[in-house]
Design a protein around this motif. Structure first.
Motif, short mmCIF file in Angstrom:
data_model
loop_
_atom_site.label_atom_id
_atom_site.label_comp_id
_atom_site.label_asym_id
_atom_site.label_seq_id
_atom_site.Cartn_x
_atom_site.Cartn_y
_atom_site.Cartn_z
N GLY A 1 -28.25 3.84 -31.44
CA GLY A 1 -28.77 5.05 -30.31
C GLY A 1 -28.39 6.10 -32.09
O GLY A 1 -29.77 6.86 -32.21
N ALA A 2 -27.66 6.08 -32.32
CA ALA A 2 -27.59 6.54 -33.57
C ALA A 2 -28.90 7.12 -34.65
O ALA A 2 -29.51 8.10 -35.31
CB ALA A 2 -26.13 6.75 -33.89
N VAL A 3 -28.83 5.93 -35.34
CA VAL A 3 -29.83 5.53 -36.52
C VAL A 3 -31.14 6.30 -35.85
O VAL A 3 -32.07 6.57 -36.32
CB VAL A 3 -29.86 3.87 -36.36
CG1 VAL A 3 -31.12 3.70 -36.97
CG2 VAL A 3 -28.34 3.00 -37.40
N GLU A 4 -31.82 5.98 -34.28
CA GLU A 4 -33.02 6.38 -33.90
C GLU A 4 -32.89 7.50 -34.09
O GLU A 4 -33.67 7.83 -33.95
CB GLU A 4 -33.34 5.83 -32.74
CG GLU A 4 -33.25 4.03 -32.67
CD GLU A 4 -32.92 3.13 -30.70
OE1 GLU A 4 -32.89 3.88 -30.15
OE2 GLU A 4 -33.50 1.76 -31.08
N LEU B 1 -35.33 12.48 -38.65
CA LEU B 1 -36.55 12.80 -40.31
C LEU B 1 -37.14 13.03 -39.95
O LEU B 1 -37.94 13.89 -40.56
CB LEU B 1 -35.74 11.40 -41.15
CG LEU B 1 -35.38 11.26 -42.09
CD1 LEU B 1 -35.21 12.39 -43.02
CD2 LEU B 1 -35.14 10.48 -42.71
N GLY B 2 -37.84 12.71 -38.58
CA GLY B 2 -39.67 12.47 -38.91
C GLY B 2 -39.56 13.99 -38.31
O GLY B 2 -40.99 14.65 -39.12
#
Length: 119
Positions: free
Chosen positions: A61-64, A70-71
């Motif tokens: 979840g943190a990475v997503e 970032l996107g």
């Protein structure tokens, strides 16, 4: 008085039987303790697996979330770049003058900061 006195062999037989009874009781307790220990170990393994799965889900979840942010940031930077490019193409003289003024301002601030450290 008529007292019955046990023979040494009867006493030995009773002692052997008492020993067998005690051993049987100890074995029963040991088996019960082993079953309890196995149950506790299985419960601990389940808790560890749940904790691992929860940690992995949290990390995913943190990475997503970071990827989404970032996107969005990349989209904003691309939009700003496009806007600047368009402005420079439409107003080249003004854009050049703004760049010169910005450079002079930054140079002045940098020189003031350097002088402030010396004295």
């Amino acid at each position: 008085m008529n007292e019955y006195v046990k023979t040494p062999s009867e006493l030995a037989d009773e002692a052997r039987q008492a020993g067998r009874d005690a051993m049987s009781a100890v074995q029963g307790q040991a088996a019960e303790a082993l079953d309890t220990a196995k149950g506790v170990a299985a419960d601990a393994k389940d808790v560890a697996q749940d904790a691992t799965a929860t940690g992995k889900a949290y990390a995913r979840g943190a990475v997503e979330a970071a990827s989404e942010k970032l996107g969005v940031l990349q989209d904003k930077v691309a939009a700003a770049q496009e806007s600047c490019t368009r402005y420079i193409a439409q107003e080249p003289v003004k854009a050049t003058m703004m760049a010169v003024a910005g450079g002079a301002l930054l140079t002045g601030l940098l020189m003031a900061a350097v002088r402030g450290r010396r004295g």
